[in-house]
Design a protein around this motif. Structure first.
Motif, PDB file in Angstrom:
ATOM      1  N   LYS A   1       4.415 -11.522  -1.168  1.00 18.98           N
ATOM      2  CA  LYS A   1       3.796 -10.956  -2.293  1.00 18.98           C
ATOM      3  C   LYS A   1       4.609  -9.990  -2.648  1.00 18.98           C
ATOM      4  O   LYS A   1       4.406  -9.613  -3.855  1.00 18.98           O
ATOM      5  CB  LYS A   1       2.194 -10.498  -1.778  1.00 18.98           C
ATOM      6  CG  LYS A   1       1.388 -11.978  -1.458  1.00 18.98           C
ATOM      7  CD  LYS A   1      -0.173 -11.306  -1.446  1.00 18.98           C
ATOM      8  CE  LYS A   1      -0.841 -12.410  -0.862  1.00 18.98           C
ATOM      9  NZ  LYS A   1      -0.707 -13.731  -1.622  1.00 18.98           N
ATOM     10  N   TYR A   2       5.603  -9.296  -2.007  1.00 26.20           N
ATOM     11  CA  TYR A   2       6.284  -8.212  -2.499  1.00 26.20           C
ATOM     12  C   TYR A   2       7.481  -8.901  -3.233  1.00 26.20           C
ATOM     13  O   TYR A   2       7.971  -9.890  -3.219  1.00 26.20           O
ATOM     14  CB  TYR A   2       6.751  -7.286  -1.410  1.00 26.20           C
ATOM     15  CG  TYR A   2       7.573  -7.974  -0.235  1.00 26.20           C
ATOM     16  CD1 TYR A   2       8.838  -8.548  -0.254  1.00 26.20           C
ATOM     17  CD2 TYR A   2       6.926  -8.485   1.042  1.00 26.20           C
ATOM     18  CE1 TYR A   2       9.483  -8.975   0.853  1.00 26.20           C
ATOM     19  CE2 TYR A   2       7.203  -8.846   2.004  1.00 26.20           C
ATOM     20  CZ  TYR A   2       8.908  -9.409   2.014  1.00 26.20           C
ATOM     21  OH  TYR A   2       9.485 -10.028   3.037  1.00 26.20           O
TER      22      TYR A   2
ATOM     23  N   TYR B   1       0.630  -0.780   3.527  1.00 30.23           N
ATOM     24  CA  TYR B   1       1.279   0.430   3.045  1.00 30.23           C
ATOM     25  C   TYR B   1       1.309   0.380   1.660  1.00 30.23           C
ATOM     26  O   TYR B   1       1.819   1.261   0.923  1.00 30.23           O
ATOM     27  CB  TYR B   1       2.642   0.960   3.689  1.00 30.23           C
ATOM     28  CG  TYR B   1       2.308   1.240   5.247  1.00 30.23           C
ATOM     29  CD1 TYR B   1       1.567   2.357   5.655  1.00 30.23           C
ATOM     30  CD2 TYR B   1       2.749   0.302   6.082  1.00 30.23           C
ATOM     31  CE1 TYR B   1       1.346   2.785   6.790  1.00 30.23           C
ATOM     32  CE2 TYR B   1       2.474   0.645   7.366  1.00 30.23           C
ATOM     33  CZ  TYR B   1       1.971   1.806   7.919  1.00 30.23           C
ATOM     34  OH  TYR B   1       1.927   1.922   9.377  1.00 30.23           O
ATOM     35  N   ARG B   2       1.159  -0.646   0.864  1.00 28.17           N
ATOM     36  CA  ARG B   2       1.537  -1.135  -0.589  1.00 28.17           C
ATOM     37  C   ARG B   2       0.701   0.193  -1.397  1.00 28.17           C
ATOM     38  O   ARG B   2       1.372   0.816  -2.385  1.00 28.17           O
ATOM     39  CB  ARG B   2       1.200  -2.315  -1.084  1.00 28.17           C
ATOM     40  CG  ARG B   2       1.428  -2.688  -2.396  1.00 28.17           C
ATOM     41  CD  ARG B   2       0.556  -3.925  -2.972  1.00 28.17           C
ATOM     42  NE  ARG B   2       1.431  -4.909  -2.333  1.00 28.17           N
ATOM     43  CZ  ARG B   2       2.225  -5.653  -3.174  1.00 28.17           C
ATOM     44  NH1 ARG B   2       2.287  -5.573  -4.362  1.00 28.17           N
ATOM     45  NH2 ARG B   2       2.883  -6.628  -2.635  1.00 28.17           N
ATOM     46  N   ASP B   3      -0.447   0.153  -1.063  1.00 20.46           N
ATOM     47  CA  ASP B   3      -1.486   1.367  -1.849  1.00 20.46           C
ATOM     48  C   ASP B   3      -1.269   2.531  -1.391  1.00 20.46           C
ATOM     49  O   ASP B   3      -1.630   3.623  -1.962  1.00 20.46           O
ATOM     50  CB  ASP B   3      -3.013   0.830  -1.566  1.00 20.46           C
ATOM     51  CG  ASP B   3      -3.206  -0.480  -2.138  1.00 20.46           C
ATOM     52  OD1 ASP B   3      -2.714  -0.804  -3.022  1.00 20.46           O
ATOM     53  OD2 ASP B   3      -4.304  -0.912  -1.622  1.00 20.46           O
TER      54      ASP B   3
ATOM     55  N   VAL C   1       7.048   0.529  -1.211  1.00 22.18           N
ATOM     56  CA  VAL C   1       7.544  -0.755  -2.204  1.00 22.18           C
ATOM     57  C   VAL C   1       8.530  -1.535  -1.324  1.00 22.18           C
ATOM     58  O   VAL C   1       9.733  -0.900  -0.969  1.00 22.18           O
ATOM     59  CB  VAL C   1       8.171  -0.502  -3.378  1.00 22.18           C
ATOM     60  CG1 VAL C   1       8.613  -1.528  -4.301  1.00 22.18           C
ATOM     61  CG2 VAL C   1       7.084   0.341  -4.566  1.00 22.18           C
TER      62      VAL C   1
ATOM     63  N   LYS D   1       8.660   6.704  -4.860  1.00 24.10           N
ATOM     64  CA  LYS D   1       8.172   5.708  -3.964  1.00 24.10           C
ATOM     65  C   LYS D   1       9.157   5.712  -2.842  1.00 24.10           C
ATOM     66  O   LYS D   1      10.025   5.903  -2.635  1.00 24.10           O
ATOM     67  CB  LYS D   1       7.955   4.308  -4.648  1.00 24.10           C
ATOM     68  CG  LYS D   1       6.934   4.241  -5.765  1.00 24.10           C
ATOM     69  CD  LYS D   1       5.630   4.189  -5.521  1.00 24.10           C
ATOM     70  CE  LYS D   1       4.840   3.853  -6.726  1.00 24.10           C
ATOM     71  NZ  LYS D   1       3.271   3.965  -6.492  1.00 24.10           N
TER      72      LYS D   1
ATOM     73  N   ASP E   1       3.700  -4.541   4.146  1.00 23.53           N
ATOM     74  CA  ASP E   1       3.380  -4.580   2.776  1.00 23.53           C
ATOM     75  C   ASP E   1       1.749  -4.451   2.272  1.00 23.53           C
ATOM     76  O   ASP E   1       1.398  -3.872   1.460  1.00 23.53           O
ATOM     77  CB  ASP E   1       4.018  -5.824   2.250  1.00 23.53           C
ATOM     78  CG  ASP E   1       3.702  -6.047   0.671  1.00 23.53           C
ATOM     79  OD1 ASP E   1       3.973  -4.973  -0.031  1.00 23.53           O
ATOM     80  OD2 ASP E   1       3.211  -7.044   0.076  1.00 23.53           O
TER      81      ASP E   1
ATOM     82  N   SER F   1       8.080  -9.977  -9.145  1.00 24.56           N
ATOM     83  CA  SER F   1       8.227  -8.877  -9.840  1.00 24.56           C
ATOM     84  C   SER F   1       9.163  -8.813 -11.134  1.00 24.56           C
ATOM     85  O   SER F   1       9.788  -9.913 -11.208  1.00 24.56           O
ATOM     86  CB  SER F   1       8.727  -7.710  -8.903  1.00 24.56           C
ATOM     87  OG  SER F   1       8.937  -6.423  -9.521  1.00 24.56           O
TER      88      SER F   1
END
Length: 582
Positions: free
Chosen positions: A357-358, A323-325, A329, A295, A320, A284
């Motif tokens: 991936k977060y 619930y990411r979509d 976060v 968020k 992640d 990120s």
């Protein structure tokens, strides 16, 4: 509201006393009960505790988000009151003089002819109220569940009744504790004979309790204890299972989705601190609390060689993806325990190995760790869409409860419009089978070292392993140099031994780029195939290259005995940091 809910609240309150939350308030409760002259003083103390617990629980749940109240602020205020109570017992003369002056002033006010320094029912209730403030945040999850049950009634009255029932259930055993301390005091004549000394001892105990609570030593202790030891933790899970998360009516559509837009029962614990002194960001671009506003944020402190963090990662990775979509976060704050965990390439390899991936914030200088006043790996902090802290969790377990909180805060922010299935938490480790503690090999934290030679810091020594070891003792054999956080092999053929009792044995190690082979023995024989950990090959050897945790032994389920672990290294330069067990 049904009688069933009321009875459930009373039972939950009574059993909360069996939780670790009761530990910090026992010394002040007993000392205050014993020190007062009025036999009814424990009754007034417990009454004040129950009333404050009820009122502040309701206020936090319904008005906390509007008033910006913080559990921490009220906790510190309560600690200040207890601190002055301890001082009055430890050093009574100044308080007696202050009390005399205050008494002279208050005699002029109708109905105020006795000061709060005296052991009046009002002062006793005030003391109980301060204890209630300390206890209320600790019981937050159970409190939140009960308030959620009441919220389905859409009325303030049932909520107040449920909270009162919960407080009544908690007050009854506390009253027995208070009078139990009172009866002990009455029957032990030495306490009367040494009254002044007893008061000073109780004052010192109260102040020590305040100091421990201020520096969150109670939280540290509770984090080290397995939650399954406490009945209240199991009751909390039963309440979660019994609670219908949403109205069972046949409504549909985002605007009518069950729970959408409604206040989460989790109280406001404070504001989210800023990400501070981050070395670099992985997965990120740099994030700030302002950029995350709107968020729901889950901040998880971890370090990649920590076995507890490794066991907690699958749930976090699953959240992640799930619930990411929906507006969640997750930020993994990687705060290193060992020096090699500061190396960015090592962290990148760990991220790839676990499929993270977060965003990951590399906190090598502990800036964000200190900003959050964190003390543990792993630790989770749930932040709502307005940047307010709503829930914390330290250690492993309770993933289903925490996921329920994530959904609750997402729906409060109208980011999640309908509930989704929560997977039941799987038991990853049986704590009752683990009889061996985490053990460090560096001299800063080493313990139970039993080579024939004494461990000499920062010096190359030829160590000799003893003929036998007792449970949880360990030893080195061969030429080693022990530094602050590791033992480093200086010549081929060195070995390490550990007598352990646990289903799994892991060892945090650092090797070389070409790899260092090591043979593993169990009870003096080659490690059999049904005991090999995931990092042991078919030849019974492990290759140590990357700096990480290596799983070396995994015993069959039926094997609960002690074993002697031995690892012999073919080449030097291997660095050994810590044994962990699972």
């Amino acid at each position: 509201m049904s009688w069933t809910l009321g009875i459930l609240a009373v039972v939950a309150g009574a059993l909360t006393v069996l939780s670790p939350c009761i530990l910090p308030i026992l010394p002040p409760l007993l000392s205050a009960s014993i020190s007062g002259g009025d036999r009814r003083r424990p009754l007034w103390i417990v009454a004040g505790l129950a009333i404050s617990f009820t009122l502040f629980g309701v206020i936090f749940a319904f008005f906390g988000s509007f008033l910006g109240l913080s559990n921490n602020t009220l906790r510190h205020a309560a600690l200040l009151i207890l601190f002055f109570l301890g001082l009055s017992l430890l050093w009574p003369s100044p308080w007696e003089r202050i009390g005399t002056k205050i008494s002279a002033l208050t005699r002029q006010i109708p109905g105020m002819n006795r000061s709060s320094i005296e052991k009046t029912p009002l002062s006793s209730a005030f003391l109980g109220a301060s204890l209630g403030l300390i206890w209320a945040p600790c019981a937050g999850p159970v409190l939140g569940i009960i308030l959620t049950l009441a919220a389905a009634q859409a009325s303030f009255g049932p909520t107040l009744i449920l909270m009162s029932a919960y407080s009544l259930g908690a007050a009854a055993p506390m009253l027995l504790i208070g009078y139990g301390g009172r009866r002990i005091s009455d029957r032990i004549t030495s306490l009367r004979r040494w009254g002044a000394l007893t008061h000073k001892a109780l004052g010192a105990l109260t102040i020590a309790t305040v100091v421990a609570l201020f520096f969150q030593f109670d939280t540290l202790l509770l984090a080290k204890l397995p939650g399954s030891l406490f009945v209240a933790n199991q009751i909390e899970k039963r309440l979660v299972e019994a609670k219908p998360p949403f109205d069972a009516g046949n409504r549909s559509g985002a605007e009518n989705a069950p729970g959408a837009g409604k206040k989460s029962p989790y109280p406001v614990l404070g504001k989210m601190p800023e990400f501070t002194q981050i070395t670099t960001w992985l997965n990120s671009s740099p994030l700030t609390k302002e950029s995350l506003r709107g968020k729901v944020v889950l901040v998880e402190f971890w370090t990649y060689s920590c076995i507890n963090c490794i066991r907690a990662l699958p749930a976090v990775i699953r959240w992640d993806a799930k619930y990411r979509d929906q507006g969640l976060v997750i930020v993994g704050v990687h705060t290193p325990e060992f020096q090699f965990e500061k190396e960015i390439e090592n962290i990148k390899r760990a991220i790839a190995r676990h499929g993270i991936k977060y965003p990951v914030a590399v906190d090598n200088d502990y800036g964000t760790w200190k900003a959050f006043r964190n003390q543990f790996w792993p630790a989770k902090y749930l932040i709502d869409a307005e940047g307010r802290l709503r829930l914390t969790h330290f250690g492993e377990g309770d993933e289903d409860i925490f996921e329920g909180a994530i959904q609750s805060v997402l729906m409060e922010a109208k980011l999640l419009h309908a509930p989704v299935t929560i997977e039941k938490a799987e038991k990853t480790v049986n704590v009752f089978r683990i009889r061996s503690p985490e053990t460090y090999t560096g001299y800063n934290r080493a313990g139970n070292f039993f080579s024939k030679e004494k461990m000499v810091p920062d010096t190359t020594i030829n160590y000799t392993s003893p003929p036998s070891l007792r449970l949880n003792q360990w030893a080195l054999g061969g030429t080693w140099k022990v530094i602050g956080e590791a033992a480093i092999l200086q010549a081929p053929g060195g070995k390490i031994q550990f007598r352990f009792q646990a289903p799994k044995l892991n060892l945090v190690m650092k090797g070389t780029e070409e790899g260092i082979p090591a043979k593993i023995l169990i009870d003096g024989a080659p490690l059999p195939a049904n005991m090999r950990g995931v990092d042991v090959g078919a030849d019974g050897k492990a290759i140590i290259n990357d700096a990480r945790l290596y799983n070396l032994v995994t015993l069959p389920k039926e094997d609960e005995g002690e074993h002697l672990f031995e690892m012999i290294f073919e080449r030097p330069s291997v660095e050994l940091y810590a044994f962990t067990f699972g």
